[in-house]
Scaffold this active site. Structure first.
Site, mmCIF file in Angstrom:
data_model
loop_
_atom_site.group_PDB
_atom_site.id
_atom_site.type_symbol
_atom_site.label_atom_id
_atom_site.label_comp_id
_atom_site.label_asym_id
_atom_site.label_seq_id
_atom_site.Cartn_x
_atom_site.Cartn_y
_atom_site.Cartn_z
ATOM 1 N N ASP A 17 0.827 -1.222 0.000
ATOM 2 C CA ASP A 17 0.000 0.000 0.000
ATOM 3 C C ASP A 17 0.858 1.267 0.000
ATOM 4 O O ASP A 17 1.952 1.283 0.567
ATOM 5 C CB ASP A 17 -0.917 -0.027 1.238
ATOM 6 C CG ASP A 17 -2.088 0.922 1.092
ATOM 7 O OD1 ASP A 17 -2.350 1.404 -0.034
ATOM 8 O OD2 ASP A 17 -2.750 1.190 2.111
ATOM 9 N N HIS A 51 2.487 3.258 -9.233
ATOM 10 C CA HIS A 51 2.275 1.822 -9.460
ATOM 11 C C HIS A 51 3.467 1.202 -10.193
ATOM 12 O O HIS A 51 3.847 0.067 -9.913
ATOM 13 C CB HIS A 51 0.974 1.600 -10.244
ATOM 14 C CG HIS A 51 -0.242 2.034 -9.480
ATOM 15 N ND1 HIS A 51 -0.456 1.684 -8.167
ATOM 16 C CD2 HIS A 51 -1.311 2.809 -9.841
ATOM 17 C CE1 HIS A 51 -1.599 2.225 -7.747
ATOM 18 N NE2 HIS A 51 -2.128 2.910 -8.748
ATOM 19 N N GLU A 102 -12.617 -4.577 -4.340
ATOM 20 C CA GLU A 102 -13.085 -3.190 -4.137
ATOM 21 C C GLU A 102 -12.309 -2.175 -4.989
ATOM 22 O O GLU A 102 -12.751 -1.038 -5.152
ATOM 23 C CB GLU A 102 -12.986 -2.796 -2.653
ATOM 24 C CG GLU A 102 -14.078 -3.395 -1.765
ATOM 25 C CD GLU A 102 -13.792 -4.821 -1.316
ATOM 26 O OE1 GLU A 102 -12.622 -5.255 -1.416
ATOM 27 O OE2 GLU A 102 -14.742 -5.515 -0.883
ATOM 28 N N ASN A 103 -11.157 -2.580 -5.513
ATOM 29 C CA ASN A 103 -10.374 -1.628 -6.325
ATOM 30 C C ASN A 103 -11.024 -1.307 -7.669
ATOM 31 O O ASN A 103 -10.647 -0.345 -8.338
ATOM 32 C CB ASN A 103 -8.934 -2.119 -6.527
ATOM 33 C CG ASN A 103 -8.113 -2.071 -5.244
ATOM 34 O OD1 ASN A 103 -7.391 -3.005 -4.907
ATOM 35 N ND2 ASN A 103 -8.221 -0.970 -4.503
ATOM 36 N N TRP A 104 -12.052 -2.090 -8.075
ATOM 37 C CA TRP A 104 -12.820 -1.728 -9.289
ATOM 38 C C TRP A 104 -13.509 -0.388 -9.107
ATOM 39 O O TRP A 104 -13.915 0.250 -10.071
ATOM 40 C CB TRP A 104 -13.887 -2.792 -9.594
ATOM 41 C CG TRP A 104 -13.344 -4.108 -10.051
ATOM 42 C CD1 TRP A 104 -13.292 -5.253 -9.322
ATOM 43 C CD2 TRP A 104 -12.777 -4.420 -11.341
ATOM 44 N NE1 TRP A 104 -12.726 -6.273 -10.069
ATOM 45 C CE2 TRP A 104 -12.406 -5.786 -11.316
ATOM 46 C CE3 TRP A 104 -12.542 -3.687 -12.506
ATOM 47 C CZ2 TRP A 104 -11.819 -6.433 -12.393
ATOM 48 C CZ3 TRP A 104 -11.965 -4.327 -13.591
ATOM 49 C CH2 TRP A 104 -11.604 -5.680 -13.535
ATOM 50 N N ARG A 124 -12.210 2.316 -8.143
ATOM 51 C CA ARG A 124 -11.330 3.460 -8.468
ATOM 52 C C ARG A 124 -11.706 4.037 -9.830
ATOM 53 O O ARG A 124 -12.421 3.391 -10.602
ATOM 54 C CB ARG A 124 -9.864 2.986 -8.479
ATOM 55 C CG ARG A 124 -9.399 2.604 -7.092
ATOM 56 C CD ARG A 124 -7.926 2.333 -7.027
ATOM 57 N NE ARG A 124 -7.556 2.023 -5.651
ATOM 58 C CZ ARG A 124 -6.333 2.068 -5.165
ATOM 59 N NH1 ARG A 124 -5.326 2.421 -5.947
ATOM 60 N NH2 ARG A 124 -6.093 1.774 -3.900
HETATM 61 C C1 IPE Z 1 -5.785 -2.781 -0.561
HETATM 62 O O1 IPE Z 1 -5.326 -1.498 -0.621
HETATM 63 C C2 IPE Z 1 -5.638 -3.477 -1.859
HETATM 64 C C3 IPE Z 1 -4.296 -3.566 -2.454
HETATM 65 C C4 IPE Z 1 -3.175 -3.127 -1.971
HETATM 66 C C5 IPE Z 1 -4.273 -4.236 -3.710
HETATM 67 P P1 IPE Z 1 -6.273 -0.204 -0.735
HETATM 68 O O2 IPE Z 1 -5.356 0.931 -0.667
HETATM 69 O O3 IPE Z 1 -7.149 -0.302 -1.930
HETATM 70 O O4 IPE Z 1 -7.175 -0.323 0.571
HETATM 71 P P2 IPE Z 1 -8.083 0.761 1.304
HETATM 72 O O5 IPE Z 1 -9.187 1.106 0.355
HETATM 73 O O6 IPE Z 1 -7.241 1.957 1.621
HETATM 74 O O7 IPE Z 1 -8.561 0.081 2.541
HETATM 75 C C1 IPE Z 2 -1.606 0.166 -3.490
HETATM 76 O O1 IPE Z 2 -1.318 1.520 -3.472
HETATM 77 C C2 IPE Z 2 -1.681 -0.375 -4.888
HETATM 78 C C3 IPE Z 2 -2.987 -0.892 -5.308
HETATM 79 C C4 IPE Z 2 -4.120 -0.825 -4.666
HETATM 80 C C5 IPE Z 2 -2.977 -1.552 -6.588
HETATM 81 P P1 IPE Z 2 -2.500 2.575 -3.474
HETATM 82 O O2 IPE Z 2 -2.844 2.903 -4.893
HETATM 83 O O3 IPE Z 2 -3.631 2.088 -2.650
HETATM 84 O O4 IPE Z 2 -1.820 3.815 -2.808
HETATM 85 P P2 IPE Z 2 -2.505 4.883 -1.846
HETATM 86 O O5 IPE Z 2 -3.162 4.152 -0.730
HETATM 87 O O6 IPE Z 2 -3.498 5.639 -2.680
HETATM 88 O O7 IPE Z 2 -1.380 5.741 -1.383
HETATM 89 MG MG MG Z 3 -4.088 2.348 -0.697
#
Ligand code: IPE
Ligand code: IPE
Ligand code: MG
Length: 255
Positions: A14, A31, A61-63, A65
């Protein structure tokens, strides 16, 4: 003194976005930098003889974004897979994916399956990539397959126990993680390995994922080595010495 090492490390990578913001760069460069960190971490973990590493690459849940970021992450994943698979193979690393494949692009699924086939016989380390993964999804799909077996009279509902549930999770072949690391200072599970992390030691470094390096890994391993894992017992029962050998563990995996 020999340092006690975990058999399985699970990481939520993260902080890519915040890292790029700090550097006044667009998010996608965070990334890209995170992918470099992942490659270095895989080699550093393998070098230490740790047999399993699981990384959370994309959660269900990342969908949610913005489309642009989701598309970028899908493209990056496919590119990395096609470009770096040979290197993983040369390093004798076996690659496995966990997560819901339904809903992923056909070319992505094809590359994932191809990579799993190619690296199947490798034994140095198993790298498990959680992609389109969610801990709740994993429990739901395990419940569904158990329910099907009950409906087909292959199983009695009274036979369902912890071992059987573990065996129906997408991680059935692997032992539960001993050490969980989430970078960037966030202290939550975000729907990662909910069942499997029951007895993991939890470690939360402040560094963003692109800044996580071998020195940080070593600090995490030092933290792990100083934990006394009691698994419900008291210190005297386990000899009062620091031990990573559980007397009771929910899932031993089959590998
Ligand atoms: C969790 O991280 C998923 C991955 C690292 C792939 P997120 O950054 O998406 O989680 P939340 O939304 O802050 O909890
Ligand atoms: C984790 O980094 C990578 C993925 C979820 C793929 P983030 O993209 O969640 O980074 P922050 O939390 O916005 O800094
Ligand atoms: Mg994150």
């Amino acid at each position: 003194m020999v340092k006690i090492l975990p058999r399985h490390i699970a990481i939520i990578m993260d902080g890519n976005g915040r890292w790029s913001k700090n550097q006044s760069k667009p998010r996608h460069l965070g990334h890209e930098a995170g992918l470099e960190t992942l490659k270095n971490t895989i080699e550093a973990v393998a070098k230490r003889g740790i047999p399993h590493l699981t990384v959370f690459a994309f959660g269900v849940e990342n969908w949610l974004r913005p489309d642009e970021e989701v598309n970028y992450l899908m493209g990056l994943f496919l590119r990395a897979l096609n470009r770096d698979i040979e290197r993983l193979h040369e390093n004798e690393i076996r690659l496995r994916f966990i997560g819901n494949r339904a809903g992923l692009q056909a070319d992505l699924i094809e590359s994932m399956e191809e990579a799993e086939r190619l690296t199947e016989q490798n034994h140095k380390m198993t790298l498990i990539v959680a992609f389109n993964y969610s801990g709740r999804w994993d429990l739901v799909q395990a419940c569904q397959s158990l329910a099907e077996k009950v409906a087909e009279n292959k199983l009695a509902s009274s036979d369902i126990n912890e071992t059987l549930i573990s065996q129906h999770l997408s991680t059935a072949a692997f032992p539960d993680p001993d050490l969980f690391i989430r970078t960037s200072g966030e202290q939550r599970l975000s729907n990662f390995l909910l069942w499997q992390l029951s007895y993991a030691e939890l470690y939360f470094p402040e560094k963003y994922w692109p800044e996580f390096d071998e020195e940080e890994l070593e600090k995490a391993l030092d933290f792990y080595a100083t934990r006394e894992r009691r698994f419900g017992q008291i210190s005297e029962q386990i000899g009062g010495i620091l031990s990573s050998e559980p007397r009771v563990q929910a899932s031993e995996g089959t590998e």
